[in-house]
Write a protein that holds these residues in place. Structure first.
Motif, PDB file in Angstrom:
ATOM      1  N   LEU A 276       8.072   4.548 -10.743  1.00 45.75           N
ATOM      2  CA  LEU A 276       7.685   4.320  -9.352  1.00 45.75           C
ATOM      3  C   LEU A 276       6.177   4.201  -9.229  1.00 45.75           C
ATOM      4  O   LEU A 276       5.663   3.301  -8.548  1.00 45.75           O
ATOM      5  N   SER A 277       5.454   5.074  -9.899  1.00 47.43           N
ATOM      6  CA  SER A 277       3.994   5.056  -9.821  1.00 47.43           C
ATOM      7  C   SER A 277       3.429   3.736 -10.333  1.00 47.43           C
ATOM      8  O   SER A 277       2.518   3.155  -9.723  1.00 47.43           O
ATOM      9  N   ARG A 278       3.977   3.235 -11.441  1.00 47.60           N
ATOM     10  CA  ARG A 278       3.507   1.951 -11.986  1.00 47.60           C
ATOM     11  C   ARG A 278       3.754   0.812 -11.000  1.00 47.60           C
ATOM     12  O   ARG A 278       2.903  -0.062 -10.826  1.00 47.60           O
ATOM     13  N   ALA A 279       4.935   0.815 -10.367  1.00 53.31           N
ATOM     14  CA  ALA A 279       5.276  -0.256  -9.436  1.00 53.31           C
ATOM     15  C   ALA A 279       4.344  -0.251  -8.228  1.00 53.31           C
ATOM     16  O   ALA A 279       3.877  -1.307  -7.784  1.00 53.31           O
ATOM     17  N   VAL A 280       4.073   0.907  -7.690  1.00 50.82           N
ATOM     18  CA  VAL A 280       3.190   1.009  -6.517  1.00 50.82           C
ATOM     19  C   VAL A 280       1.763   0.627  -6.905  1.00 50.82           C
ATOM     20  O   VAL A 280       1.073  -0.084  -6.165  1.00 50.82           O
ATOM     21  N   GLN A 281       1.314   1.071  -8.070  1.00 53.26           N
ATOM     22  CA  GLN A 281      -0.031   0.735  -8.544  1.00 53.26           C
ATOM     23  C   GLN A 281      -0.171  -0.770  -8.730  1.00 53.26           C
ATOM     24  O   GLN A 281      -1.194  -1.370  -8.351  1.00 53.26           O
ATOM     25  N   GLN A 282       0.863  -1.399  -9.271  1.00 54.64           N
ATOM     26  CA  GLN A 282       0.826  -2.848  -9.497  1.00 54.64           C
ATOM     27  C   GLN A 282       0.736  -3.611  -8.189  1.00 54.64           C
ATOM     28  O   GLN A 282       0.005  -4.596  -8.075  1.00 54.64           O
ATOM     29  N   ALA A 283       1.467  -3.158  -7.171  1.00 51.03           N
ATOM     30  CA  ALA A 283       1.527  -3.892  -5.904  1.00 51.03           C
ATOM     31  C   ALA A 283       0.346  -3.609  -4.993  1.00 51.03           C
ATOM     32  O   ALA A 283      -0.072  -4.490  -4.236  1.00 51.03           O
TER      33      ALA A 283
ATOM     34  N   THR B 221      -1.892   4.917  -5.981  1.00 52.85           N
ATOM     35  CA  THR B 221      -0.773   5.720  -6.462  1.00 52.85           C
ATOM     36  C   THR B 221       0.268   5.828  -5.349  1.00 52.85           C
ATOM     37  O   THR B 221      -0.023   5.575  -4.178  1.00 52.85           O
ATOM     38  N   ALA B 222       1.480   6.217  -5.737  1.00 54.02           N
ATOM     39  CA  ALA B 222       2.528   6.402  -4.733  1.00 54.02           C
ATOM     40  C   ALA B 222       2.108   7.472  -3.723  1.00 54.02           C
ATOM     41  O   ALA B 222       2.318   7.332  -2.512  1.00 54.02           O
ATOM     42  N   LYS B 223       1.503   8.555  -4.217  1.00 52.17           N
ATOM     43  CA  LYS B 223       1.044   9.621  -3.314  1.00 52.17           C
ATOM     44  C   LYS B 223       0.005   9.098  -2.335  1.00 52.17           C
ATOM     45  O   LYS B 223       0.062   9.385  -1.130  1.00 52.17           O
ATOM     46  N   ALA B 224      -0.967   8.320  -2.833  1.00 48.25           N
ATOM     47  CA  ALA B 224      -2.016   7.789  -1.963  1.00 48.25           C
ATOM     48  C   ALA B 224      -1.430   6.832  -0.925  1.00 48.25           C
ATOM     49  O   ALA B 224      -1.877   6.807   0.230  1.00 48.25           O
ATOM     50  N   TYR B 225      -0.439   6.048  -1.321  1.00 48.48           N
ATOM     51  CA  TYR B 225       0.203   5.128  -0.380  1.00 48.48           C
ATOM     52  C   TYR B 225       0.845   5.905   0.757  1.00 48.48           C
ATOM     53  O   TYR B 225       0.710   5.543   1.933  1.00 48.48           O
ATOM     54  N   ILE B 226       1.554   6.993   0.428  1.00 48.48           N
ATOM     55  CA  ILE B 226       2.214   7.801   1.457  1.00 48.48           C
ATOM     56  C   ILE B 226       1.175   8.452   2.366  1.00 48.48           C
ATOM     57  O   ILE B 226       1.316   8.450   3.600  1.00 48.48           O
TER      58      ILE B 226
END
Length: 275
Positions: free
Chosen positions: A203-210, A214-219
């Protein structure tokens, strides 16, 4: 500070059309200077300025040969459009017909303002004029497909900044939908990884790529954006925001908000009120 007015897509003359156009003269007649949130996309193509629009607390200048994209749910306000000439295109998220433009419309971080390069302007102008011509066709002549095809051509010619990004990873698309549905209750990236059935690292890789985050930072960014909307436009107290956004108490929310913005919620709210 003003209460947000929710706008729903309701084309004036062509109820079946997923695309509508209007001039800045028309927009000025409709605009009351209030803060708005729409369930549709807004793209403005500016022939002449100056002017400005505020989208989710960021002020964007409207200059000659520039464009702005306001996605659904973004809180926005047309601040100064008395001297602006050009056109505004309104469309529902499903309107674009090509794979590339559908992906673009679904991409993250859509809100954008950019200057249109001189070399691109003739193509943007031609695509825009073709869309305007088709939108003005007599009702009996109307094809619901043509405005959507021409909208796709205009979006492709505008080359918005986020258009150069890599296509969103399908895992990220699921994550983004999950966050939109549950960010008020669930703040931990681990919850979304478990719910989607992916390892946290995947999940972290996917969010970083897009998104480059990080997933946490996005949230965190999504919660803070909503908190700012509630504080500035709905004029909620810190305690009310805490309850709305799933925090156990006002103190916990206040620490979270200050860590992300550098200000306590009440101080940030007071700063916005003075602007």
């Amino acid at each position: 500070m003003t209460v947000i007015r929710q706008m729903t897509y309701q084309p004036a003359d062509r109820r079946a059309s997923a695309v509508e156009t209007l001039t800045f003269d028309h927009l000025r007649a409709l605009n009351d200077g209030g803060t708005q949130r729409a369930d549709f996309h807004v793209i403005a193509v500016v022939d002449a300025g100056p002017g400005s629009v505020t989208v989710d607390f960021l002020r964007h200048p409207l200059r000659e040969r520039s464009a702005v994209w306001i996605p659904p749910a973004a809180v926005h306000r047309w601040d100064d459009i008395a001297g602006v000439a050009g056109h505004v295109v309104l469309f529902v998220p499903t309107a674009p017909v090509t794979h590339a433009t559908r992906e673009l419309v679904a991409s993250p971080d859509l809100a954008a303002h950019w200057n249109i390069p001189d070399a691109d302007w003739p193509f943007v102008d031609a695509a825009r004029n073709h869309l305007l011509l088709e939108a003005s066709a007599p009702p009996g002549d109307l094809s619901t497909e043509l405005p959507e095809i021409l909208l796709s051509a205009l979006i492709a010619r505008l080359r918005p900044p986020h258009g150069g990004a890599r296509s969103a990873h399908p895992v990220f698309q699921l994550f983004r939908s999950g966050v939109e549905a549950h960010f008020r209750q669930r703040h931990d990236a681990g919850y979304y990884a478990r719910t989607l059935g992916y390892a946290p690292r995947t999940l972290s890789r996917a969010v970083q790529q897009a998104t480059g985050r990080t997933a946490k930072a996005y949230i965190v960014d999504r919660i803070i954006l909503e908190a700012k909307r509630l504080l500035a436009h709905d004029r909620l107290t810190s305690a009310a925001c805490a309850g709305t956004l799933g925090f156990p108490d006002a103190s916990n929310f206040s620490v979270f908000f200050q860590r992300a913005t550098g200000l306590r919620p009440g101080a940030w709210q007071a700063t916005v009120a003075r602007e």
